[in-house]
Scaffold this active site. Structure first.
Site, PDB file in Angstrom:
ATOM      1  N   GLU A   1      46.332  52.784  35.645  1.00 52.14           N
ATOM      2  CA  GLU A   1      45.011  52.606  36.675  1.00 52.14           C
ATOM      3  C   GLU A   1      45.641  51.607  37.349  1.00 52.14           C
ATOM      4  OE1 GLU A   1      42.071  51.171  33.623  1.00 52.14           O
ATOM      5  OE2 GLU A   1      41.489  53.020  32.574  1.00 52.14           O
TER       6      GLU A   1
ATOM      7  N   CYS B   1      26.740  30.913  57.790  1.00 52.04           N
ATOM      8  CA  CYS B   1      26.256  29.962  57.822  1.00 52.04           C
ATOM      9  C   CYS B   1      26.570  29.174  55.942  1.00 52.04           C
ATOM     10  CB  CYS B   1      24.328  30.119  57.595  1.00 52.04           C
ATOM     11  SG  CYS B   1      24.144  29.074  58.845  1.00 52.04           S
TER      12      CYS B   1
ATOM     13  N   TYR C   1      38.331  33.140  45.831  1.00 49.37           N
ATOM     14  CA  TYR C   1      39.056  33.116  44.645  1.00 49.37           C
ATOM     15  C   TYR C   1      40.050  32.014  45.468  1.00 49.37           C
ATOM     16  CZ  TYR C   1      37.714  37.701  43.038  1.00 49.37           C
ATOM     17  OH  TYR C   1      37.149  39.234  42.760  1.00 49.37           O
TER      18      TYR C   1
ATOM     19  N   GLY D   1      45.441  49.858  41.077  1.00 53.38           N
ATOM     20  CA  GLY D   1      44.410  49.486  42.478  1.00 53.38           C
ATOM     21  C   GLY D   1      45.210  48.819  43.377  1.00 53.38           C
TER      22      GLY D   1
ATOM     23  N   TYR E   1      39.781  45.592  47.238  1.00 50.29           N
ATOM     24  CA  TYR E   1      39.128  44.275  47.405  1.00 50.29           C
ATOM     25  C   TYR E   1      38.822  43.955  49.028  1.00 50.29           C
ATOM     26  CZ  TYR E   1      40.618  45.648  42.380  1.00 50.29           C
ATOM     27  OH  TYR E   1      41.035  46.450  41.583  1.00 50.29           O
TER      28      TYR E   1
HETATM   29  N1  LLP Z   1      41.391  49.314  35.361  1.00 53.84           N
HETATM   30  C1  LLP Z   1      40.332  48.231  35.316  1.00 53.84           C
HETATM   31  C2  LLP Z   1      39.652  48.390  33.913  1.00 53.84           C
HETATM   32  C3  LLP Z   1      39.961  47.156  35.731  1.00 53.84           C
HETATM   33  O1  LLP Z   1      38.498  46.257  35.948  1.00 53.84           O
HETATM   34  C4  LLP Z   1      40.400  46.318  37.009  1.00 53.84           C
HETATM   35  C5  LLP Z   1      39.971  45.894  37.530  1.00 53.84           C
HETATM   36  C6  LLP Z   1      41.848  47.827  37.224  1.00 53.84           C
HETATM   37  C7  LLP Z   1      41.974  49.181  35.884  1.00 53.84           C
HETATM   38  C8  LLP Z   1      42.900  47.964  38.841  1.00 53.84           C
HETATM   39  O2  LLP Z   1      43.224  46.414  39.002  1.00 53.84           O
HETATM   40  P1  LLP Z   1      44.077  46.303  39.725  1.00 53.84           P
HETATM   41  O3  LLP Z   1      45.654  47.352  39.561  1.00 53.84           O
HETATM   42  O4  LLP Z   1      43.736  46.375  41.198  1.00 53.84           O
HETATM   43  O5  LLP Z   1      44.270  45.271  40.083  1.00 53.84           O
HETATM   44  N2  LLP Z   1      38.070  41.123  43.226  1.00 53.84           N
HETATM   45  C9  LLP Z   1      39.495  41.296  42.456  1.00 53.84           C
HETATM   46  C10 LLP Z   1      40.312  42.067  41.659  1.00 53.84           C
HETATM   47  C11 LLP Z   1      39.275  42.108  40.369  1.00 53.84           C
HETATM   48  C12 LLP Z   1      39.888  43.476  39.271  1.00 53.84           C
HETATM   49  C13 LLP Z   1      38.447  43.575  38.387  1.00 53.84           C
HETATM   50  N3  LLP Z   1      39.520  45.072  37.765  1.00 53.84           N
HETATM   51  C14 LLP Z   1      40.002  40.183  43.264  1.00 53.84           C
HETATM   52  O6  LLP Z   1      39.987  40.566  44.402  1.00 53.84           O
HETATM   53  O7  LLP Z   1      41.145  40.299  43.225  1.00 53.84           O
END
Ligand code: LLP
Length: 402
Positions: A259, A328, A302, A261, A357
């Site tokens: 999965e 603000c 973060y 992202g 994100y």
């Molecule tokens: N699968 C599940 C169940 C997840 O919760 C997530 C991300 C992904 C896949 C994808 O993860 P990735 O490959 O993108 O790391 N807003 C935060 C990141 C939050 C990620 C939430 N879950 C940031 O800007 O770093």
């Protein structure tokens, strides 16, 4: 080379730009790493949910990992077939579960015993069987930012091994549930392989023990989480990643589901903002720009690092500055003490690694319209989301007093 100046002139700022060709390369590399095995990519829609981006991954053969019914509807709109869609998330409403079952998606990732009960009940009401997977929380420290760590018992995600086992037995005995998958996702922006490997071992052992009681899992869903280079991070080699996972699956015939992202989208994206003013007090230099935390929240939330490139005719010395937006809040910054040359009104700053994100975590705080989004591919560019207008922002509000 992307001509940021030309794009900013044409589409105005603040502006998001996504390089679809880069996304393709990343997708192909990851797919290739798992090629010796049955595998499926399910793009994590939350990282960048623009329909054109999802459509792009759909055209490459990707499925979708979705965290709300809204994301599932987006995946369908983008042409992803139902049998490649996964629904994950710690709190799904009855309506969301019902619609996901009716849409006959690949499986629902169940995250608690209570949720398993709801899914069973709703499937029963619909007189059908729902394919499920259970999210296991392996209690492994992923060594990432605490806000994006998900695989420890301190975190709200998934269930413990013993609970998972109980849930599989219950699901297997139910007329309305079909347990076909197992899932773990220990965190995001992971740069250490060891915790991923250890989690996979724990989860694969559970698959083996389920096999002995004739519960046959077909999908081994390893979540997302692969880290990328924002600054000087040393990232995980894809070959090592795939081999580590596959090495835990001895004797098991499973389809590996990924999965991803951020890995696909982060470094495909840029956020362009225009310099409004330079401002200096006794202590600090500030560069005030037209983009803000409502456009790109990661630095504020973060303290995340994003490389920033200045597009200016000034060539003099670089000095430290805080790059701040008009919102603000003192937390409204893109970087602190960042080296930049002197900047003029209307110079541009390109904020790198903004494809994941970024826009999706945006808001309308301070009644700021969200930016436009542009995709580039093969030297062409196209608007894929119009800039919001003030009318869009107030469209849903109703008058309390006539
Ligand atoms: N699968 C599940 C169940 C997840 O919760 C997530 C991300 C992904 C896949 C994808 O993860 P990735 O490959 O993108 O790391 N807003 C935060 C990141 C939050 C990620 C939430 N879950 C940031 O800007 O770093």
């Amino acid at each position: 080379m992307i001509n940021f100046k030309e794009l900013a002139d044409e589409y105005k700022t603040p502006l998001y730009i996504y390089n679809l060709d880069y996304m393709t390369q990343q997708y192909e590399k990851l797919k290739e790493a798992f090629k010796g095995r049955k595998s499926m990519m399910a793009y994590a829609v939350k990282s960048n949910s623009n329909l054109s981006v999802i459509k792009h991954f759909s055209s490459l053969g990707s499925g979708a990992d979705c965290v709300s019914i809204g994301e599932i509807r987006r995946a369908f709109l983008a042409g992803i077939p139902s049998y490649k869609i996964i629904f994950s998330g710690v709190g799904k409403s009855d309506d969301e579960i019902r619609e996901a079952i009716e849409k006959d998606i690949l499986y629902i990732n169940v995250e608690s015993e209570a949720e398993l009960g709801r899914v069973e009940l709703i499937a029963k009401e619909l007189d059908t069987t729902c394919r499920i997977s259970i999210r296991v929380n392996p209690n492994i420290d992923p060594q990432t930012h605490p806000y994006i760590s998900t695989g420890l018992h301190d975190n709200k995600f998934g269930v413990e091994i013993d609970t998972a086992k109980r849930m599989y037995i219950k699901a297997n005995n139910s007329q309305n549930l079909d347990p076909i998958g197992i899932h773990f996702h220990i965190g995001s922006q992971l740069t250490e392989l060891k915790p991923i490997y250890e989690s996979a071992e724990i989860v694969a052992d559970l698959v083996r023990s389920l096999k002995t009681i004739k519960i046959d899992i077909k999908f081994f869903d390893i979540g997302g989480g692969l880290g990328v280079k924002y600054n000087k991070e040393i990232t995980i080699e894809l070959y090592d990643y795939a081999q580590a996972i596959l090495s835990t699956l001895r004797g098991l015939d499973l389809t590996v589901v990924c999965e991803p992202g951020r890995f696909l989208t982060a470094n495909a994206g840029y956020f362009i903002t225009k310099v409004l003013y330079e401002k200096q007090n006794r202590k600090k230099r500030f560069v005030v720009v037209d983009g803000a935390m409502n456009d790109l929240l990661r630095p504020a939330l973060y303290n995340a690092y994003h490389k920033i490139e200045a597009i200016t005719d000034n060539t003099g010395d670089e000095n430290k500055a805080d790059i701040v937006g008009p919102v603000c809040e003192s937390g409204d910054f893109f970087a602190k003490d960042y080296l930049l040359p002197n900047l003029e009104h209307n110079d541009l700053l390109v904020i790198h690694s903004a494809g994941a994100y970024g826009f999706g975590m945006g808001s309308n705080y301070n009644t700021r319209a969200r930016s436009a989004e542009v995709a580039i591919s093969d030297g062409m560019h196209r608007l894929i989301r119009k800039r919001e207008t003030f009318d869009n922002l107030v469209a849903l509000e109703l008058e309390f007093l006539d």
